[in-house]
Write an enzyme that holds these catalytic residues in place. Structure first.
Site, PDB file in Angstrom:
ATOM      1  N   ILE A 116       4.973  -1.418  -0.402  1.00 43.88           N
ATOM      2  CA  ILE A 116       5.217  -0.302   0.511  1.00 43.88           C
ATOM      3  C   ILE A 116       3.983  -0.002   1.377  1.00 43.88           C
ATOM      4  O   ILE A 116       4.102   0.616   2.434  1.00 43.88           O
ATOM      5  CB  ILE A 116       5.643   0.948  -0.320  1.00 43.88           C
ATOM      6  CG1 ILE A 116       6.428   1.925   0.523  1.00 43.88           C
ATOM      7  CG2 ILE A 116       4.446   1.623  -0.980  1.00 43.88           C
ATOM      8  CD1 ILE A 116       7.154   2.988  -0.291  1.00 43.88           C
ATOM      9  N   ASN A 175      -3.775  -6.848 -11.124  1.00 47.09           N
ATOM     10  CA  ASN A 175      -4.728  -5.805 -11.492  1.00 47.09           C
ATOM     11  C   ASN A 175      -4.359  -5.294 -12.879  1.00 47.09           C
ATOM     12  O   ASN A 175      -3.200  -4.942 -13.115  1.00 47.09           O
ATOM     13  CB  ASN A 175      -4.683  -4.644 -10.485  1.00 47.09           C
ATOM     14  CG  ASN A 175      -5.104  -5.075  -9.090  1.00 47.09           C
ATOM     15  OD1 ASN A 175      -5.980  -5.921  -8.945  1.00 47.09           O
ATOM     16  ND2 ASN A 175      -4.484  -4.508  -8.076  1.00 47.09           N
ATOM     17  N   GLU A 179      -2.458   0.679 -10.726  1.00 50.08           N
ATOM     18  CA  GLU A 179      -1.904   2.013 -10.463  1.00 50.08           C
ATOM     19  C   GLU A 179      -0.481   2.154 -10.960  1.00 50.08           C
ATOM     20  O   GLU A 179      -0.049   3.252 -11.308  1.00 50.08           O
ATOM     21  CB  GLU A 179      -1.957   2.314  -8.957  1.00 50.08           C
ATOM     22  CG  GLU A 179      -3.395   2.570  -8.488  1.00 50.08           C
ATOM     23  CD  GLU A 179      -3.482   2.799  -6.996  1.00 50.08           C
ATOM     24  OE1 GLU A 179      -2.448   2.683  -6.303  1.00 50.08           O
ATOM     25  OE2 GLU A 179      -4.599   3.077  -6.529  1.00 50.08           O
ATOM     26  N   VAL A 180       0.255   1.064 -10.979  1.00 45.25           N
ATOM     27  CA  VAL A 180       1.637   1.097 -11.478  1.00 45.25           C
ATOM     28  C   VAL A 180       1.677   0.275 -12.768  1.00 45.25           C
ATOM     29  O   VAL A 180       1.331  -0.915 -12.772  1.00 45.25           O
ATOM     30  CB  VAL A 180       2.627   0.518 -10.442  1.00 45.25           C
ATOM     31  CG1 VAL A 180       4.034   0.483 -11.028  1.00 45.25           C
ATOM     32  CG2 VAL A 180       2.610   1.356  -9.160  1.00 45.25           C
ATOM     33  N   HIS A 191       2.806  -6.589 -12.531  1.00 38.94           N
ATOM     34  CA  HIS A 191       3.155  -7.114 -11.209  1.00 38.94           C
ATOM     35  C   HIS A 191       2.038  -7.997 -10.695  1.00 38.94           C
ATOM     36  O   HIS A 191       0.870  -7.826 -11.043  1.00 38.94           O
ATOM     37  CB  HIS A 191       3.452  -5.988 -10.212  1.00 38.94           C
ATOM     38  CG  HIS A 191       2.359  -4.969 -10.089  1.00 38.94           C
ATOM     39  ND1 HIS A 191       2.206  -3.952 -11.006  1.00 38.94           N
ATOM     40  CD2 HIS A 191       1.365  -4.816  -9.179  1.00 38.94           C
ATOM     41  CE1 HIS A 191       1.172  -3.213 -10.658  1.00 38.94           C
ATOM     42  NE2 HIS A 191       0.622  -3.712  -9.559  1.00 38.94           N
TER      43      HIS A 191
END
Ligand code: AMP
Ligand code: ZN
Length: 114
Positions: free
Chosen positions: A31, A87, A95-96, A100
Site C-alpha cells: 500500500i 523484516n 511492522e506487520v 511476508h
C-alpha cells in the site's frame, strides 16, 4: 488470526491489489510502495515471523521464493534485478506480524541500510 491485517486481506475482508494467488500463497501490492514494483508475498497460513517456521514449512518458503521470481519475470524486473526482503521483529523493522517477503524493484535501489 483474528486481528491480523494480512489474514483479513487473505479473507478479502480488506481490499488489496492481488497479483498472484494459489492455495497456499497470496501476493499483493504494498500500500506504500518504496519503488515502482513493491509486492508483498505471504503464506495463507498465519505465521507471525520467520523465526516461527519449522522444517515442515520448507517447501512453502521455497515456493514463496519461486513465486517471487515468477512475479519478477511477469513484471519484467528479472533482467535488471530486484531485492527480496524479510523484516524480522523489532530490530529487523517488522511492522506487520504475519510473515511476508517484500519484492522490490523497478529502479536501482540504494545500498542496503544497516
Ligand atoms: P514490514 O515493515 O516488513 O512489516 O512491512 C509491512 C508492509 O506492509 C509495509 O511496507 C506496509 O506498507 C505494508 N502494508 C500495511 N498494510 C497494508 C495493506 N492494507 N495493504 C498492502 N500493504 C500493506
Ligand atoms: Zn495473519
Amino acid at each position: 488470526m483474528m486481528d491480523c491485517i494480512f489474514c483479513k486481506i487473505i479473507k478479502k475482508e480488506i481490499p488489496s491489489q492481488i497479483v498472484f494467488e494459489d492455495d497456499e500463497i497470496l501476493a499483493f501490492k504494498d500500500i506504500n510502495p518504496m519503488a515502482p514494483v513493491h509486492i508483498l508475498l505471504i503464506p495463507k497460513k498465519h505465521i507471525s515471523d520467520i523465526t516461527e517456521i519449522s522444517s515442515d514449512d520448507a517447501e512453502l518458503i521455497g515456493r514463496i521464493h519461486v513465486t517471487a521470481v515468477k512475479i519478477a519475470k511477469d513484471l519484467g524486473i528479472d533482467q535488471d534485478g530486484f531485492r527480496l526482503v524479510n523484516n524480522c521483529k523489532k530490530h529487523g523493522g517488522q511492522e506487520v506480524f504475519h510473515l511476508h517477503f517484500h519484492l522490490i524493484g523497478g529502479r536501482k535501489l540504494g545500498a542496503f541500510a544497516g
